[in-house]
Design an enzyme around this catalytic site. Structure first.
Site, PDB file in Angstrom:
ATOM      1  CE  LYS A   1     -42.037  68.653  18.948  1.00  0.00           C
ATOM      2  NZ  LYS A   1     -40.910  68.178  19.701  1.00  0.00           N
TER       3      LYS A   1
ATOM      4  NE  ARG B   1     -36.889  65.495  10.202  1.00  0.00           N
ATOM      5  CZ  ARG B   1     -36.718  64.185  10.139  1.00  0.00           C
ATOM      6  NH1 ARG B   1     -37.222  63.400  11.042  1.00  0.00           N
ATOM      7  NH2 ARG B   1     -36.029  63.666   9.152  1.00  0.00           N
TER       8      ARG B   1
ATOM      9  NE  ARG C   1     -35.644  65.657  26.857  1.00  0.00           N
ATOM     10  CZ  ARG C   1     -36.031  65.950  25.623  1.00  0.00           C
ATOM     11  NH1 ARG C   1     -37.306  66.064  25.335  1.00  0.00           N
ATOM     12  NH2 ARG C   1     -35.138  66.139  24.671  1.00  0.00           N
TER      13      ARG C   1
ATOM     14  NE  ARG D   1     -33.912  61.885  25.625  1.00  0.00           N
ATOM     15  CZ  ARG D   1     -34.951  62.290  24.922  1.00  0.00           C
ATOM     16  NH1 ARG D   1     -36.144  62.330  25.468  1.00  0.00           N
ATOM     17  NH2 ARG D   1     -34.801  62.682  23.671  1.00  0.00           N
TER      18      ARG D   1
ATOM     19  NE  ARG E   1     -32.409  67.187  19.803  1.00  0.00           N
ATOM     20  CZ  ARG E   1     -31.650  66.701  20.790  1.00  0.00           C
ATOM     21  NH1 ARG E   1     -30.570  66.014  20.503  1.00  0.00           N
ATOM     22  NH2 ARG E   1     -31.971  66.894  22.034  1.00  0.00           N
TER      23      ARG E   1
END
Length: 197
Positions: free
Chosen positions: A15, A90, A129, A135, A146
């Site tokens: 997204k 959210r 990613r 990260r 999450r």
């Protein structure tokens, strides 16, 4: 012509990437809470230090802090004719905050883009990613947590927006260009016009 858009999908659905592409196509700013948070973390602001501790624990930043940051960003001149929100609202409480803020300006969301991506695909993308960007908030435990939070807290906002008949579901599996084309076609079918280039 305005385009007040929201893009919703689980972490790893693409997204963020699609949000930037769609915002460019329609001439509006992409407003990502993740980018706002990361900028504060990088700059070492007081908020950034607080946000980093929350994110590193795999938790989410409070509704009040998030809503305040988003309201401040939406009040900037470049968002007057539209915007694409990514990562906010959210949960159902934040939908209320956003509705109240927009109603105060005589506005409402036009379209909610729902990126549909299977959980396994999301996990694979996040792992990739993490490897590419280094990260450390993308470890396996944090990812699963999450995704669980998304399914429990964020997915229900789609029901709220479905009642308003503004949700456009889009298959989020395929190449970047294929997915972008699907989203653009879905928005144009709903009367949202692309900016002439």
């Amino acid at each position: 012509m305005t385009a007040r858009l929201l893009i919703v999908g689980p972490q790893g659905s693409g997204k963020g990437t699609q949000g930037v592409r769609i915002a460019e196509a329609f001439g509006i700013p992409a407003i990502s809470t993740g980018d706002i948070f990361r900028a504060n973390i990088q700059q070492g602001t007081d908020l950034g230090v607080k946000v980093k501790a929350i994110i590193d624990a795999g938790d989410l930043v409070s509704d009040d802090v998030t809503s305040e940051l988003v309201r401040d960003r939406l009040a900037q001149d470049d968002a007057a004719q539209g915007f694409l929100l990514d990562g906010y609202p959210r949960n159902v409480a934040q939908v209320g905050h956003l509705d109240e803020f927009l109603a105060g300006r005589g506005e409402a969301l036009d379209i909610v883009i729902e990126l549909d991506v299977p959980r396994e695909e999301s996990i694979a993308r996040i792992a990739q990613r993490a490897a590419e960007q280094g990260r450390d908030d993308d470890n396996e435990e944090a990812i699963a947590r999450r995704l669980d939070i998304y399914e429990r807290e964020t997915a229900p906002i789609l029901d709220v927006f479905r009642e308003r008949d503004i949700v456009v579901p889009v298959d989020g599996v395929g190449s970047l260009d294929e997915i972008t084309e699907r989203i653009v076609a879905a928005l144009e079918a709903r009367g949202i016009e692309r900016v002439a280039v």
